[in-house]
Design a protein around this motif. Structure first.
Motif, PDB file in Angstrom:
ATOM      1  N   THR A  45       0.809  -1.223   0.000  1.00 24.54           N
ATOM      2  CA  THR A  45       0.000   0.000   0.000  1.00 24.54           C
ATOM      3  C   THR A  45       0.836   1.264   0.000  1.00 24.54           C
ATOM      4  OG1 THR A  45      -0.141   0.039   2.424  1.00 24.54           O
ATOM      5  CG2 THR A  45      -1.873  -1.162   1.239  1.00 24.54           C
ATOM      6  N   GLY A  46       2.150   1.130   0.184  1.00 26.90           N
ATOM      7  CA  GLY A  46       3.015   2.301   0.206  1.00 26.90           C
ATOM      8  C   GLY A  46       3.167   2.931   1.565  1.00 26.90           C
ATOM      9  N   GLU A  47       2.515   2.356   2.581  1.00 26.71           N
ATOM     10  CA  GLU A  47       2.674   2.914   3.923  1.00 26.71           C
ATOM     11  C   GLU A  47       4.086   2.682   4.456  1.00 26.71           C
ATOM     12  OE1 GLU A  47      -1.339   2.482   6.284  1.00 26.71           O
ATOM     13  OE2 GLU A  47      -1.152   0.823   4.878  1.00 26.71           O
ATOM     14  N   LEU A  48       4.726   1.639   3.987  1.00 23.06           N
ATOM     15  CA  LEU A  48       6.159   1.431   4.206  1.00 23.06           C
ATOM     16  C   LEU A  48       6.823   1.495   2.838  1.00 23.06           C
ATOM     17  CD1 LEU A  48       6.270  -1.496   6.818  1.00 23.06           C
ATOM     18  CD2 LEU A  48       6.737   0.931   7.217  1.00 23.06           C
ATOM     19  N   PRO A  49       7.512   2.590   2.513  1.00 27.03           N
ATOM     20  CA  PRO A  49       8.045   2.766   1.162  1.00 27.03           C
ATOM     21  C   PRO A  49       9.302   1.930   0.927  1.00 27.03           C
ATOM     22  CG  PRO A  49       8.661   4.615   2.543  1.00 27.03           C
ATOM     23  CD  PRO A  49       7.745   3.758   3.368  1.00 27.03           C
ATOM     24  N   PRO A  50       9.623   1.668  -0.325  1.00 24.31           N
ATOM     25  CA  PRO A  50      10.853   0.946  -0.650  1.00 24.31           C
ATOM     26  C   PRO A  50      12.073   1.654  -0.078  1.00 24.31           C
ATOM     27  CG  PRO A  50       9.449   1.152  -2.589  1.00 24.31           C
ATOM     28  CD  PRO A  50       8.844   2.009  -1.527  1.00 24.31           C
ATOM     29  N   GLY A  51      12.994   0.884   0.452  1.00 23.62           N
ATOM     30  CA  GLY A  51      14.227   1.429   0.992  1.00 23.62           C
ATOM     31  C   GLY A  51      14.190   1.723   2.469  1.00 23.62           C
ATOM     32  N   ILE A  52      13.014   1.689   3.070  1.00 22.51           N
ATOM     33  CA  ILE A  52      12.935   2.005   4.491  1.00 22.51           C
ATOM     34  C   ILE A  52      13.600   0.899   5.302  1.00 22.51           C
ATOM     35  CG2 ILE A  52      10.690   0.893   4.898  1.00 22.51           C
ATOM     36  CD1 ILE A  52      10.021   3.252   6.752  1.00 22.51           C
ATOM     37  N   ARG A  53      14.301   1.292   6.349  1.00 17.80           N
ATOM     38  CA  ARG A  53      14.990   0.331   7.201  1.00 17.80           C
ATOM     39  C   ARG A  53      14.059  -0.092   8.335  1.00 17.80           C
ATOM     40  NH1 ARG A  53      20.524   2.326   9.346  1.00 17.80           N
ATOM     41  NH2 ARG A  53      19.319   3.207  11.059  1.00 17.80           N
ATOM     42  N   LEU A  54      13.860  -1.378   8.470  1.00 19.74           N
ATOM     43  CA  LEU A  54      12.997  -1.914   9.518  1.00 19.74           C
ATOM     44  C   LEU A  54      13.725  -1.904  10.856  1.00 19.74           C
ATOM     45  CD1 LEU A  54      11.491  -4.954   7.553  1.00 19.74           C
ATOM     46  CD2 LEU A  54      10.443  -2.713   7.958  1.00 19.74           C
ATOM     47  N   PRO A  55      12.990  -1.915  11.957  1.00 18.59           N
ATOM     48  CA  PRO A  55      13.641  -1.883  13.270  1.00 18.59           C
ATOM     49  C   PRO A  55      14.500  -3.131  13.507  1.00 18.59           C
ATOM     50  CG  PRO A  55      11.295  -1.394  13.450  1.00 18.59           C
ATOM     51  CD  PRO A  55      11.522  -1.904  12.064  1.00 18.59           C
ATOM     52  N   PRO A  56      15.506  -3.030  14.363  1.00 12.85           N
ATOM     53  CA  PRO A  56      16.269  -4.218  14.744  1.00 12.85           C
ATOM     54  C   PRO A  56      15.343  -5.297  15.313  1.00 12.85           C
ATOM     55  CG  PRO A  56      17.348  -2.226  15.538  1.00 12.85           C
ATOM     56  CD  PRO A  56      16.013  -1.806  15.027  1.00 12.85           C
ATOM     57  N   GLU A  57      15.723  -6.532  15.153  1.00 13.99           N
ATOM     58  CA  GLU A  57      14.874  -7.651  15.568  1.00 13.99           C
ATOM     59  C   GLU A  57      14.516  -7.572  17.048  1.00 13.99           C
ATOM     60  OE1 GLU A  57      17.162 -11.059  14.552  1.00 13.99           O
ATOM     61  OE2 GLU A  57      16.982 -10.751  12.366  1.00 13.99           O
ATOM     62  N   ARG A  58      15.498  -7.319  17.888  1.00 12.06           N
ATOM     63  CA  ARG A  58      15.251  -7.304  19.327  1.00 12.06           C
ATOM     64  C   ARG A  58      14.296  -6.176  19.722  1.00 12.06           C
ATOM     65  NH1 ARG A  58      18.190  -9.789  23.103  1.00 12.06           N
ATOM     66  NH2 ARG A  58      19.985  -9.982  21.693  1.00 12.06           N
ATOM     67  N   ALA A  59      14.477  -4.994  19.104  1.00 13.75           N
ATOM     68  CA  ALA A  59      13.626  -3.850  19.445  1.00 13.75           C
ATOM     69  C   ALA A  59      12.188  -4.081  19.012  1.00 13.75           C
ATOM     70  CB  ALA A  59      14.180  -2.581  18.794  1.00 13.75           C
ATOM     71  N   PRO A 101       0.322   3.478  -6.269  1.00 16.69           N
ATOM     72  CA  PRO A 101       0.119   4.923  -6.207  1.00 16.69           C
ATOM     73  C   PRO A 101       0.084   5.459  -4.787  1.00 16.69           C
ATOM     74  CG  PRO A 101      -1.969   3.826  -6.585  1.00 16.69           C
ATOM     75  CD  PRO A 101      -0.912   2.751  -6.605  1.00 16.69           C
ATOM     76  N   ALA A 102       0.121   4.556  -3.815  1.00 14.95           N
ATOM     77  CA  ALA A 102      -0.014   5.015  -2.431  1.00 14.95           C
ATOM     78  C   ALA A 102       1.257   5.701  -1.966  1.00 14.95           C
ATOM     79  CB  ALA A 102      -0.334   3.833  -1.526  1.00 14.95           C
ATOM     80  N   ALA A 103       1.112   6.547  -0.968  1.00  9.64           N
ATOM     81  CA  ALA A 103       2.262   7.256  -0.390  1.00  9.64           C
ATOM     82  C   ALA A 103       2.364   6.926   1.078  1.00  9.64           C
ATOM     83  CB  ALA A 103       2.110   8.757  -0.581  1.00  9.64           C
ATOM     84  N   ALA A 104       3.576   7.019   1.604  1.00 12.24           N
ATOM     85  CA  ALA A 104       3.775   6.769   3.031  1.00 12.24           C
ATOM     86  C   ALA A 104       3.106   7.856   3.839  1.00 12.24           C
ATOM     87  CB  ALA A 104       5.266   6.731   3.350  1.00 12.24           C
ATOM     88  N   HIS A 105       2.549   7.492   4.988  1.00 12.88           N
ATOM     89  CA  HIS A 105       1.933   8.484   5.856  1.00 12.88           C
ATOM     90  C   HIS A 105       1.971   8.002   7.287  1.00 12.88           C
ATOM     91  CE1 HIS A 105      -1.428   5.692   5.157  1.00 12.88           C
ATOM     92  NE2 HIS A 105      -1.891   6.093   6.320  1.00 12.88           N
ATOM     93  N   ARG A 106       1.788   8.942   8.168  1.00 10.28           N
ATOM     94  CA  ARG A 106       1.744   8.611   9.583  1.00 10.28           C
ATOM     95  C   ARG A 106       0.365   8.067   9.917  1.00 10.28           C
ATOM     96  NH1 ARG A 106      -0.410   9.936  14.057  1.00 10.28           N
ATOM     97  NH2 ARG A 106       0.729   9.789  16.006  1.00 10.28           N
TER      98      ARG A 106
END
Length: 507
Positions: A45-59, A101-106
């Motif tokens: 849906t684009g809420e998490l855009p390509p290239g975004i870094r996901l949180p560390p596994e433990r966190a 077509p979706a964009a990332a948003h809060r």
């Protein structure tokens, strides 16, 4: 949190991702696959855009109250599907895999959770059942309005940005007679629920970077509206008039948002003397607009036998200074009649009403006139009957939840609310309510962690529990919550990496 799509170092924190995930364990199956599927959906849906870094596994594991192995396996599934890649020292990033077509948003986690109803018992949303009188009227509108009135509603475009004239007049009469706030129909705007009323006020009054003072905790819908508009939130303790005055003096806010009558989420009632102090504060600061939210003001909780009614709350702020131009009142029929009506209102000087109507016209051209016509008749002729039925309905549910909490969770701390539809409860010790909420969700009960109702808290021991489900479900839900135990790390745990069977614990 806002994710910049073209940032070189786009990342998302564990709590922000937990908010976006919503009610991700909404089906049976291994948790790691459910987690991977939900992250993949956010990428689609684009809420998490390509290239975004996901949180560390433990966190992320800590934020979701799961084992680190669950997150590690979920990330591995994403890598196997070509949706993510991991590099030593730079973490796991989402890969471009399809164009949308979706964009990332809060997204506030409160609203993200509403998108998925796959939960056995929902204590997160204070939404009431449709009142019998309202259901009857909606089922047989001709019995309420008559053929001539129904035909008249179809004349013209049907676009009514200010609202149907009859409903505006009925709300004005209700405010004048029942709340001691002298009001004309011209001072009333009909909105699509109180949420839109607050959104229009924020949109019209707040510029990016401008301060907005609000109680902390408060209604998450207001927090979300301010954050989306780029406003700067300033939190003050509920009912602390001195703190409000200090915040106004220091920050010169555009808005001060208060819920004096049965505060959401605590259910507290602001005394009459404090209300007078707030009105005087507004009088001394004409450039600051004070919002009095009455959405749950007609829901007192009598602490006595059936039929006993608590004294009504002190008058609204506008009753103390009806012509003060910077005191605005917001209300809704969602908590008394039915949320599905999506009908709220704003009471303000005609100049503000005109400005809000222009914004509403651009947003939706006006709320549907048919429901407004039915509602205007009910407000005029059957309002007290509906309130009496709702008071009995609320009292029965509150009594069940209060009894269950006292007997099954005696270590939880909470103050009996004076009114409203929620209990504000504190977990024992330094427990994290976000982790507890995640664990409870996997056992079939949805609750709101205090962090989502706070201006600045990243970790909170508080939970909001809505008592709007049938009494039998409320008792079963509390029994289930009592089975969620804090682990050695202080995080809430349920053993295993599979979603528990959706059968609630019973005696």
């Amino acid at each position: 949190m806002t994710v910049p799509i073209n940032s070189e170092v786009a990342l998302i924190g564990p709590q922000a991702l937990a908010d976006l995930l919503g009610r991700w364990p909404g089906a049976d199956g291994p948790l790691y696959r459910l987690l991977a599927t939900r992250i993949g959906r956010l990428a689609d849906t684009g809420e998490l855009p390509p290239g975004i870094r996901l949180p560390p596994e433990r966190a992320l594991a800590a934020a979701l109250a799961v084992s680190r192995n669950t997150v590690a396996l979920a990330y591995q599934v994403l890598r196997d599907d070509g949706m993510a890649e991991s590099r030593q020292g730079s973490g796991t990033r989402l890969m471009p895999h399809r164009i949308t077509p979706a964009a990332a948003h809060r997204a506030n986690g409160y609203f993200a959770g509403m998108l998925d109803n796959a939960v056995a018992i929902d204590l997160s949303v204070g939404a009431v059942e449709c009142a019998p009188v309202v259901a009857e009227a909606l089922g047989s509108p001709r019995d309420v309005l008559g053929a001539r009135e129904l035909s008249r509603l179809t004349v013209g475009t049907g676009y009514l940005p200010y609202g149907l004239a009859e409903l505006r007049a009925a709300i004005a009469t209700l405010l004048t007679a029942a709340h001691s706030v002298p009001t004309s129909a011209a001072e009333v705007l009909v909105t699509t629920g109180a949420q839109q009323a607050l959104g229009l006020l924020v949109q019209s009054e707040v510029t990016p970077g401008q301060a907005v003072v609000t109680e902390d905790p408060t209604f998450p819908g207001f927090l979300d509206a301010v954050q989306r508009a780029g406003g700067r939130l300033v939190g003050v303790p509920p009912g602390d008039v001195a703190a409000i005055a200090d915040a106004v003096a220091v920050h010169r806010p555009a808005l001060v948002y208060l819920i004096p009558s049965f505060h959401n989420p605590t259910g507290a009632l602001l005394p009459a003397a404090a209300r007078r102090d707030i009105v005087e504060l507004a009088r001394r600061n004409p450039d600051v607009t004070v919002i009095d939210d009455l959405a749950i003001a007609e829901l007192p909780l009598p602490d006595g036998p059936p039929g006993w009614r608590q004294q009504p709350p002190p008058p609204p702020l506008a009753a103390l200074a009806p012509r003060l131009p910077n005191v605005v009142t917001v209300g809704s029929f969602s908590k008394t009649y039915w949320g599905g009506l999506r009908t709220g209102w704003v009471r303000a000087p005609e100049g503000i009403i005109a400005r809000l109507a222009a914004a509403k016209a651009a947003a939706d051209l006006g709320s549907p006139p048919f429901q407004q016509a039915i509602l205007s008749t009910l407000v005029r002729d059957r309002h007290e009957e509906i309130l009496k039925d709702r008071a009995d309905w609320t009292r029965d549910r509150y009594a069940v939840m209060a009894s269950a909490l006292s007997s099954l969770l005696p270590s939880w701390q909470w103050t009996p609310p004076a009114g409203g539809l929620t209990i504000w409860a504190r977990l024992p010790g330094d427990a994290d309510s976000s982790a507890f909420a995640q664990a409870a969700l996997r056992s079939g009960v949805a609750v709101i962690p205090g962090r989502l109702l706070s201006v600045s808290a990243r970790r909170s021991p508080w939970l909001r529990l809505a008592f709007v489900r049938p009494p039998s479900e409320l008792a079963a839900a509390v029994q289930t919550l009592a089975a969620v135990q804090p682990g050695a790390s202080g995080e809430a745990e349920l053993s295993g990496d599979r979603v528990p069977t959706r059968k609630l614990i019973t005696r």
